[in-house]
Design a protein around this motif. Structure first.
Motif, short mmCIF file in Angstrom:
data_model
loop_
_atom_site.label_atom_id
_atom_site.label_comp_id
_atom_site.label_asym_id
_atom_site.label_seq_id
_atom_site.Cartn_x
_atom_site.Cartn_y
_atom_site.Cartn_z
N PRO A 1 85.73 -77.91 5.87
CA PRO A 1 84.98 -78.76 6.55
C PRO A 1 85.43 -80.31 5.98
O PRO A 1 84.77 -80.40 4.98
N HIS A 2 84.39 -80.96 7.41
CA HIS A 2 85.27 -82.73 6.87
C HIS A 2 86.12 -83.38 6.26
O HIS A 2 85.99 -83.85 5.44
N LEU A 3 87.30 -82.18 6.13
CA LEU A 3 88.80 -82.77 5.42
C LEU A 3 89.05 -83.74 5.56
O LEU A 3 89.31 -84.76 4.86
N GLN A 4 88.76 -84.41 6.89
CA GLN A 4 89.39 -85.55 7.14
C GLN A 4 88.53 -86.34 6.10
O GLN A 4 89.18 -87.71 5.52
N ARG A 5 86.88 -86.88 6.02
CA ARG A 5 86.04 -87.51 5.06
C ARG A 5 86.21 -87.20 3.67
O ARG A 5 85.97 -88.06 3.01
N ILE A 6 87.36 -85.98 3.11
CA ILE A 6 87.15 -85.63 2.02
C ILE A 6 88.15 -86.37 1.63
O ILE A 6 88.58 -87.40 0.10
N VAL A 7 89.09 -86.71 2.06
CA VAL A 7 90.59 -86.94 1.85
C VAL A 7 89.79 -88.43 2.13
O VAL A 7 90.76 -89.20 1.51
N ALA A 8 89.52 -88.66 2.88
CA ALA A 8 89.42 -90.63 3.51
C ALA A 8 88.27 -91.23 2.10
O ALA A 8 88.89 -91.97 1.75
N ALA A 9 86.96 -90.87 1.30
CA ALA A 9 86.84 -90.90 0.17
C ALA A 9 87.56 -91.11 -0.80
O ALA A 9 88.04 -91.73 -1.62
N TYR A 10 88.30 -89.21 -0.91
CA TYR A 10 89.61 -89.63 -2.28
C TYR A 10 90.33 -91.07 -2.05
O TYR A 10 90.86 -91.12 -3.37
N ASP A 11 90.79 -91.37 -0.94
CA ASP A 11 91.98 -91.94 -0.67
C ASP A 11 91.34 -93.29 -1.36
O ASP A 11 92.31 -93.83 -1.47
N GLU A 12 90.29 -93.65 -1.09
CA GLU A 12 90.10 -94.52 -1.21
C GLU A 12 89.43 -95.25 -2.72
O GLU A 12 89.34 -95.97 -3.29
N ALA A 13 89.03 -93.95 -3.31
CA ALA A 13 88.95 -93.57 -4.44
C ALA A 13 90.10 -93.66 -5.76
O ALA A 13 89.87 -95.20 -6.46
N ALA A 14 91.06 -92.95 -4.91
CA ALA A 14 92.70 -93.52 -5.76
C ALA A 14 93.83 -92.93 -4.91
O ALA A 14 93.60 -92.01 -4.36
N PRO A 15 94.12 -94.01 -4.16
CA PRO A 15 95.06 -94.38 -3.73
C PRO A 15 96.09 -93.15 -3.30
O PRO A 15 97.03 -93.01 -4.82
N LEU A 16 96.47 -92.19 -2.65
CA LEU A 16 97.25 -91.60 -3.38
C LEU A 16 99.13 -92.66 -2.52
O LEU A 16 98.81 -93.37 -1.92
N ALA A 17 99.88 -91.72 -2.98
CA ALA A 17 101.63 -92.06 -2.95
C ALA A 17 101.97 -92.20 -1.38
O ALA A 17 101.25 -91.15 -0.51
N ASP A 18 102.78 -92.91 -0.84
CA ASP A 18 103.16 -93.27 -0.11
C ASP A 18 103.84 -91.34 0.76
O ASP A 18 104.53 -91.01 -0.26
N GLY A 19 103.73 -90.83 2.46
CA GLY A 19 104.38 -89.58 2.63
C GLY A 19 103.71 -88.94 1.96
O GLY A 19 103.97 -87.98 1.89
N TRP A 20 102.47 -88.82 1.37
CA TRP A 20 102.12 -87.73 0.54
C TRP A 20 101.96 -86.40 1.43
O TRP A 20 101.32 -84.94 1.42
N ARG A 21 101.25 -87.06 3.05
CA ARG A 21 101.03 -85.96 4.27
C ARG A 21 102.64 -85.30 4.26
O ARG A 21 102.05 -84.07 4.65
N GLU A 22 103.91 -85.62 4.36
CA GLU A 22 104.77 -85.07 4.19
C GLU A 22 105.13 -83.94 3.60
O GLU A 22 105.62 -83.05 3.32
N ARG A 23 104.10 -84.13 2.36
CA ARG A 23 104.65 -83.10 1.04
C ARG A 23 103.47 -81.94 1.00
O ARG A 23 103.98 -81.81 0.61
#
Length: 280
Positions: free
Chosen positions: A222-244
């Protein structure tokens, strides 16, 4: 030992909650007013030892780590506080993203862990290794479960897994240091309680932080997009993470094939094809 012997408190009432894998689940009311959650089994001491070690290790990330306290554990029982479940909210999801980023940032020294691992009731090779992660993942996670799942995958499926293992260095993206991960973070192992998410049933180890995020997406959180957005704001993910994401979902899907058979074959094959960027 009984729950009373483990905690030193009389048990006044026990409610059976069913079973999971090879253990049973219970809610117990204690004479001191507390309620606890109990897993119980016979002959599965390694599973409970690994779970207790993993929870304590995750808690070592800091005083606000999103894991319950281990009240007691032995070869036949694991006792945790009873945490009442509640509906997840957008605010709790955003906090979860930040909490998960902080957990991952409390980096261990190596991939793996200093205890024998389990996922469900299957063993995991947690042999500590400085890395790099792609070879560790291929050798400690993919190859062992390929052997377990080979019969249900069939020849074509096995060859796809072998291609992923052979090409792992090119598929894994930029190098990442070990992260303190839950390791089996599907939505059923996230307990929403007290305005936040608490993580239960870990297969904890030093791993790749994208693994936990990919697991949340595997069966839907539930609320996965919010979880990921908050995570990425706190600790930016590397380019291409979605493809992996399929690469990181590949191991848990092999686990499901090993546990439940050919019903998960198509998902595992699809993940391998996606990881290799092959057409469906």
């Amino acid at each position: 030992m009984t729950v009373r012997e483990l905690l030193g408190v009389r048990v006044e009432r026990v409610t059976d909650l069913g079973s999971s894998h090879s253990w049973t689940l219970h809610r117990a009311a204690l004479a001191d007013g507390r309620e606890v959650f109990v897993k119980a089994a016979h002959g599965r001491g390694g599973v409970f030892a690994a779970e207790a070690a993993g929870l304590r290790w995750l808690a070592g990330a800091g005083p606000d780590a999103p894991v319950p306290e281990v009240l007691a554990a032995d070869g036949h029982r694991l006792v945790l506080p009873w945490l009442p479940a509640e509906a997840p909210t957008a605010r709790a999801a955003e906090r979860f993203g930040r909490d998960l980023a902080a957990l991952h940032a409390a980096a261990p020294d190596a991939f793996g862990a200093p205890w024998d691992g389990f996922i469900a009731d299957l063993p995991l090779d947690n042999t500590p290794d400085p890395g790099p992660w792609p070879r560790w993942y291929a050798e400690r996670r993919l190859a062992p479960f390929l052997r377990r799942a080979a019969r249900d995958l069939g020849g074509d499926g096995v060859r796809l897994v072998e291609k992923v293992i052979e090409g792992i260095d090119a598929l894994a993206g930029p190098p990442e240091p070990p992260a303190r991960i839950h390791g089996d973070l599907w939505s059923g192992n996230v307990l929403w309680t007290g305005g936040r998410a608490m993580l239960i049933d870990p297969a904890a180890h030093g791993g790749h932080r994208e693994t936990d995020l990919a697991m949340l997406a595997l069966f839907g959180a539930p609320h996965l997009q919010r979880i990921v957005a908050a995570y990425d704001e706190a600790a930016p993910l590397a380019d291409g993470w979605r493809e992996r994401i399929p690469l990181h979902q590949f191991h848990p899907l092999l686990v499901h094939v090993a546990l439940f058979g050919s019903g998960y074959r198509e998902q595992a094959v699809a993940a391998s094809r996606a990881a290799l960027a092959l057409p469906p």
